[in-house]
Design an enzyme around this catalytic site. Structure first.
Site, short mmCIF file in Angstrom:
data_model
loop_
_atom_site.label_atom_id
_atom_site.label_comp_id
_atom_site.label_asym_id
_atom_site.label_seq_id
_atom_site.Cartn_x
_atom_site.Cartn_y
_atom_site.Cartn_z
N ARG A 281 -8.21 -5.27 -3.23
CA ARG A 281 -8.98 -5.73 -2.07
C ARG A 281 -10.46 -5.62 -2.44
O ARG A 281 -11.03 -4.54 -2.39
CB ARG A 281 -8.65 -4.84 -0.87
CG ARG A 281 -9.11 -5.41 0.45
CD ARG A 281 -9.13 -4.34 1.51
NE ARG A 281 -10.25 -3.44 1.31
CZ ARG A 281 -10.24 -2.13 1.50
NH1 ARG A 281 -9.15 -1.52 1.87
NH2 ARG A 281 -11.32 -1.41 1.30
N HIS A 285 -12.37 -3.25 4.03
CA HIS A 285 -11.11 -3.43 4.78
C HIS A 285 -11.32 -4.42 5.94
O HIS A 285 -10.55 -5.35 6.14
CB HIS A 285 -10.62 -2.09 5.30
CG HIS A 285 -9.53 -2.22 6.32
ND1 HIS A 285 -8.24 -2.57 5.98
CD2 HIS A 285 -9.56 -2.12 7.67
CE1 HIS A 285 -7.52 -2.65 7.08
NE2 HIS A 285 -8.29 -2.39 8.12
N TYR A 294 -15.61 5.55 -0.21
CA TYR A 294 -14.37 6.04 -0.82
C TYR A 294 -14.04 5.41 -2.18
O TYR A 294 -12.99 5.66 -2.73
CB TYR A 294 -13.18 5.88 0.15
CG TYR A 294 -12.99 4.48 0.70
CD1 TYR A 294 -12.30 3.50 -0.03
CD2 TYR A 294 -13.49 4.14 1.95
CE1 TYR A 294 -12.12 2.24 0.48
CE2 TYR A 294 -13.31 2.86 2.48
CZ TYR A 294 -12.63 1.92 1.73
OH TYR A 294 -12.44 0.64 2.23
C1 LIG Z 1 1.03 1.80 13.33
C2 LIG Z 1 -0.39 1.71 12.83
N1 LIG Z 1 -0.95 2.79 12.23
C3 LIG Z 1 -2.23 2.71 11.79
C4 LIG Z 1 -2.96 1.58 11.97
C5 LIG Z 1 -4.40 1.51 11.50
N2 LIG Z 1 -4.51 0.65 10.30
C6 LIG Z 1 -4.88 -0.63 10.39
S1 LIG Z 1 -4.90 -1.40 8.92
C7 LIG Z 1 -4.41 -0.02 8.10
C8 LIG Z 1 -4.22 -0.03 6.60
C9 LIG Z 1 -3.17 -0.99 6.13
O1 LIG Z 1 -3.18 -1.11 4.75
P1 LIG Z 1 -2.30 -2.17 4.00
O2 LIG Z 1 -1.00 -2.35 4.71
O3 LIG Z 1 -2.24 -1.79 2.58
O4 LIG Z 1 -3.07 -3.56 4.19
P2 LIG Z 1 -4.50 -4.02 3.71
O5 LIG Z 1 -5.45 -3.70 4.84
O6 LIG Z 1 -4.81 -3.30 2.46
O7 LIG Z 1 -4.43 -5.49 3.51
C10 LIG Z 1 -4.24 1.05 9.00
C11 LIG Z 1 -3.84 2.40 8.61
C12 LIG Z 1 -2.34 0.48 12.62
N3 LIG Z 1 -2.95 -0.69 12.80
N4 LIG Z 1 -1.06 0.57 13.04
#
Ligand SMILES: Cc1ncc(C[n+]2csc(CCOP(=O)(O)OP(=O)(O)O)c2C)c(N)n1
Length: 388
Positions: A281, A285, A294
């Site tokens: 990425r 984010h 980080y």
């Molecule tokens: C159930 C839940 N827990 C926590 C979150 C907060 N959250 C939003 S995006 C994210 C990270 C997701 O990472 P990834 O699946 O690797 O996708 P990326 O953003 O890297 O594309 C988190 C922890 C959420 N939206 N839903």
């Protein structure tokens, strides 16, 4: 002796614990960094028009992202999520599907929707939550959805789309449709219980669903090394008895070919497939995040050199399919169209308050009518106060 799936069991007489060492799943890659095919790689069947359409969708996704991130910084929209460095994963996988195939996305796959034909005006209407937004302003910006393009509305809770995709694909199977479902998620989402429930159900029910994991190295601020031990997400699917392929997510041709073959497999015989696309990425984010807290600039720079658009552009050049002048003119034109669509969307009205309680029930229930009444009174009082 056999296991429950009739595979022959090997008996051993010393306790040897299996820890996965030596079982690392390889990565499928067709294009070298210089845009040339590997000597033993077979070029996917793609004509010039399809190949250029993918390129243009990736470029459009990047330009849209740049503009909308700037718009968020200017306070014109509240939130945005870019897909910098991951454009090939969404666009090339969507390009390998048929229009009737269903897509359930996480939130970083605008390239797939764009490639399916979602217009710049539709993107902008959603981002500005105006009266022409298909979601009527009820979703967060970037939570797109489009029934006509078979793209299920995105929702915030991580991984909920995974069992939903299994269920949708099961429906396709029961209806005897010659269509599949593709479900995108990040490696972070693969830590949720829904991932395991969705995969196991899909394996047992033999549903035609492509689980497409974008392993981009981070779940917001948590690096993959702190998310899991073991051979990534692909090995989990193997554990569920699901056919799996790991692919270089920055290689447009490889992502296209992986998805095309996955789809082919499930049309021959209904079954799930998991594709783990390895990438990085490159951007933050979301517009609310600052990655400098980080990870290092040096790490980002290393990955910047593996830009998927750059590598694919080189291949198109070697093929004689891309003309530089034309390419520049096309990008300039796109930038203009994006700006114009943004201005149009910004000037449109917001949806009426009443639309909040429409669409779900045939007749609006009493309790919602009462809530709407209270909201209208509150809204009127706020406006009066603002005018005073
Ligand atoms: C159930 C839940 N827990 C926590 C979150 C907060 N959250 C939003 S995006 C994210 C990270 C997701 O990472 P990834 O699946 O690797 O996708 P990326 O953003 O890297 O594309 C988190 C922890 C959420 N939206 N839903």
């Amino acid at each position: 002796m056999t296991n429950p799936n009739n595979a022959t069991i090997t008996l051993v007489h010393r306790a040897r614990f299996v820890d996965g060492h030596g079982l690392t799943i390889p990565t499928f890659r067709l294009l070298k960094d210089d845009g040339q095919l590997y000597a033993d790689a077979a070029e996917p069947v793609l004509d010039r028009q399809q190949a250029l359409a993918m390129y243009r969708s990736m470029v459009a996704t990047r330009l849209l992202d740049e503009r909308m991130l700037a718009a968020q910084r200017q306070g014109r929209i509240s939130f945005y999520l870019q897909s910098l460095g991951e454009e090939a994963q969404a666009v090339a996988s969507a390009a390998a599907l048929a229009p009737d195939d269903m897509i359930l996305a996480q939130y970083r796959e605008q390239g797939a929707l764009l490639h399916r034909g979602f217009t710049l005006d539709q993107f902008m209407n959603q981002l500005f939550s105006n009266e022409d937004d298909l979601g009527r302003g009820r979703q967060m910006p970037v939570h797109y959805g489009c029934r006509e393009l078979n793209f299920m509305t995105i929702s915030s809770p991580l991984a909920t789309q995974i069992p939903q995709a299994t269920g949708y694909a099961y429906g396709q199977r029961l209806a005897g449709e010659a269509a599949v479902t593709l479900c995108y998620f990040g490696e972070g989402a693969a830590s949720e219980g829904d991932f395991h429930a969705g995969l196991n159900m899909a394996a047992v029910l033999k549903t035609p669903v492509i689980f497409f994991c974008r392993n981009n190295g981070y779940a917001i601020s948590t690096p993959a090394s702190e998310q899991f031990v073991g051979d990534g997400i692909a090995s989990r699917a193997v554990g569920y008895g699901i056919r799996t392929l790991r692919v270089d997510g920055a290689d447009t041709l490889a992502v296209f070919e992986a998805t095309r073959q996955a789809r082919q497999l499930m049309l021959e015989e209904p079954q799930p497939v998991l594709i783990e696309a390895m990438s990085y990425r490159l951007g933050a984010h979301s517009s609310s995040d600052d990655p400098s807290g980080y990870r290092s600039r040096a790490e980002e720079e290393r990955w910047r050199k593996r830009d998927p658009i750059g590598r694919y552009r080189l291949w198109l050049g070697h093929r004689g399919w891309l003309n530089e002048d034309e390419d520049r003119r096309h990008s300039d034109g796109l930038r203009r169209q994006i700006l114009e669509a943004m201005k149009r969307a910004e000037q449109k009205h917001k949806p009426p308050l009443e639309s909040l309680v429409e669409d779900v029930y045939a007749a609006v229930p009493r309790h919602l009518e009462r809530q709407l009444d209270r909201l209208k009174k509150q809204d009127a009082a706020n406006r009066k106060r603002e005018r005073a």
